[in-house]
Write a protein that holds these residues in place. Sequence first.
Motif, PDB file in Angstrom:
ATOM      1  N   VAL A 151       0.745  -1.216  -0.034  1.00 28.90           N
ATOM      2  CA  VAL A 151      -0.029   0.061  -0.032  1.00 28.90           C
ATOM      3  C   VAL A 151       0.931   1.111   0.180  1.00 28.90           C
ATOM      4  CG1 VAL A 151      -1.748   1.479   1.278  1.00 28.90           C
ATOM      5  CG2 VAL A 151      -1.908  -1.237   1.131  1.00 28.90           C
ATOM      6  N   ALA A 152       1.943   1.189   0.899  1.00 28.37           N
ATOM      7  CA  ALA A 152       2.955   2.271   0.833  1.00 28.37           C
ATOM      8  C   ALA A 152       3.432   2.744  -0.542  1.00 28.37           C
ATOM      9  CB  ALA A 152       3.988   2.366   1.831  1.00 28.37           C
ATOM     10  N   PHE A 153       3.685   1.677  -1.248  1.00 29.30           N
ATOM     11  CA  PHE A 153       4.361   1.826  -2.657  1.00 29.30           C
ATOM     12  C   PHE A 153       3.055   2.203  -3.550  1.00 29.30           C
ATOM     13  CE2 PHE A 153       5.651   0.568  -6.755  1.00 29.30           C
ATOM     14  CZ  PHE A 153       6.759   1.000  -7.038  1.00 29.30           C
ATOM     15  N   PHE A 154       2.192   1.485  -3.694  1.00 27.27           N
ATOM     16  CA  PHE A 154       1.149   1.756  -4.799  1.00 27.27           C
ATOM     17  C   PHE A 154       0.316   2.880  -4.749  1.00 27.27           C
ATOM     18  CE2 PHE A 154       3.165  -2.135  -6.183  1.00 27.27           C
ATOM     19  CZ  PHE A 154       2.914  -2.432  -7.470  1.00 27.27           C
ATOM     20  N   ARG A 155      -0.235   3.084  -3.497  1.00 28.31           N
ATOM     21  CA  ARG A 155      -1.231   4.209  -3.356  1.00 28.31           C
ATOM     22  C   ARG A 155      -0.985   5.401  -3.819  1.00 28.31           C
ATOM     23  NH1 ARG A 155      -4.321   4.521   2.192  1.00 28.31           N
ATOM     24  NH2 ARG A 155      -2.415   4.834   3.141  1.00 28.31           N
ATOM     25  N   PRO A 156       0.412   6.007  -3.511  1.00 27.24           N
ATOM     26  CA  PRO A 156       0.691   7.274  -4.417  1.00 27.24           C
ATOM     27  C   PRO A 156       0.769   7.059  -5.727  1.00 27.24           C
ATOM     28  CG  PRO A 156       1.942   6.831  -2.285  1.00 27.24           C
ATOM     29  CD  PRO A 156       1.350   5.461  -2.448  1.00 27.24           C
ATOM     30  N   LEU A 157       1.360   5.922  -6.190  1.00 27.23           N
ATOM     31  CA  LEU A 157       1.271   5.798  -7.519  1.00 27.23           C
ATOM     32  C   LEU A 157       0.007   5.806  -8.193  1.00 27.23           C
ATOM     33  CD1 LEU A 157       4.028   5.314  -9.418  1.00 27.23           C
ATOM     34  CD2 LEU A 157       2.869   2.830  -9.127  1.00 27.23           C
ATOM     35  N   PHE A 158      -1.026   5.090  -7.835  1.00 26.95           N
ATOM     36  CA  PHE A 158      -2.294   5.489  -8.188  1.00 26.95           C
ATOM     37  C   PHE A 158      -2.965   6.712  -8.183  1.00 26.95           C
ATOM     38  CE2 PHE A 158      -2.113   0.766  -7.747  1.00 26.95           C
ATOM     39  CZ  PHE A 158      -2.705   0.323  -9.108  1.00 26.95           C
ATOM     40  N   ALA A 159      -2.535   7.403  -6.938  1.00 24.77           N
ATOM     41  CA  ALA A 159      -3.262   8.591  -6.590  1.00 24.77           C
ATOM     42  C   ALA A 159      -2.828   9.777  -7.797  1.00 24.77           C
ATOM     43  CB  ALA A 159      -2.954   8.924  -5.414  1.00 24.77           C
ATOM     44  N   LYS A 160      -1.317   9.532  -8.213  1.00 27.35           N
ATOM     45  CA  LYS A 160      -0.847  10.515  -9.103  1.00 27.35           C
ATOM     46  C   LYS A 160      -1.125  10.215 -10.632  1.00 27.35           C
ATOM     47  CE  LYS A 160       3.963   9.129  -9.244  1.00 27.35           C
ATOM     48  NZ  LYS A 160       5.257   9.488  -8.720  1.00 27.35           N
ATOM     49  N   ALA A 161      -1.735   9.029 -10.784  1.00 26.46           N
ATOM     50  CA  ALA A 161      -1.982   8.587 -12.132  1.00 26.46           C
ATOM     51  C   ALA A 161      -2.912   9.723 -12.989  1.00 26.46           C
ATOM     52  CB  ALA A 161      -2.545   7.126 -12.278  1.00 26.46           C
ATOM     53  N   THR A 162      -2.853   9.813 -14.246  1.00 26.94           N
ATOM     54  CA  THR A 162      -3.530  10.845 -14.979  1.00 26.94           C
ATOM     55  C   THR A 162      -4.971  10.194 -14.935  1.00 26.94           C
ATOM     56  OG1 THR A 162      -1.527  11.621 -16.187  1.00 26.94           O
ATOM     57  CG2 THR A 162      -3.841  12.038 -17.038  1.00 26.94           C
ATOM     58  N   ARG A 163      -5.973  11.215 -14.347  1.00 25.16           N
ATOM     59  CA  ARG A 163      -7.361  10.546 -14.663  1.00 25.16           C
ATOM     60  C   ARG A 163      -7.837  11.010 -15.909  1.00 25.16           C
ATOM     61  NH1 ARG A 163      -9.704   9.517  -9.894  1.00 25.16           N
ATOM     62  NH2 ARG A 163     -11.979   8.737 -10.082  1.00 25.16           N
TER      63      ARG A 163
END
Length: 238
Positions: A151-163
């Motif tokens: 979660v610590a790695f992937f949540r920021p990755l998904f949060a900043k992905a272009t919507r």
Amino acid sequence: MCTVVVSVDPGADVPLIMVGVRDEFVDRPWSPPGPHWPGLFGGRDLLAGGTWLAVHPAEGRIAALVNGQGVPAPQEGRISRGGLPLTAAAEGGLTGLDPVGYDPFHLVLADRSGVRLWHWDGTGLWDEELPEGTHMIVNSGWERGEENERVAFFRPLFAKATRPDTLGGPWREWREAATGAGLARDDPRAMIVRHELPDGRVFGSLSVSLLGLSAEGVRYDFTGDPRDPAAFRRVLPE
């Protein structure tokens, strides 16, 4: 399914995005997503007949299952959890469910009104609403902190992905993150995994689902090649 990512932004053109990674024994038979039940789409578990993720396109509902932790159900009268996404997608919830026959689970239900999350740990059943933001549900539940490496790695990755501004895309950054972001399968942060067990069986990530929900409808992309962001195929709209 061992990881579900939910991104909620009520003011966006695509207010709901969901990623589902299914982890299972590789020898367990299944069929790719399709209209296997009246009005519902999803992959079909050929052993128990249920699914790990169900979509009701006419009603704009998506339901996804994550196995939970807690007290297992008694062997006598035990019920497969694969029917839960079908019930939730068809009926809009788990109203009246007696969970005693089920092993622990987390069940995510998204529609145009929001996202609810049910938990059953073998002793109690409760639900909660997911607020705006990017959330991850794993076997331990809805993880809010940094103690879970995945979660610590992937949540920021998904949060900043272009919507994407439409269901048509672009989805490139979401596909890349959803298929593991290039991490090795044995990395402790990995979302796409493969484990060879002492008894010779292999447990790993078998598929990835990527879904969007908006006023346009439901987009449902799927791949059975969970490390290849170019391998997704369209399930919905047909």
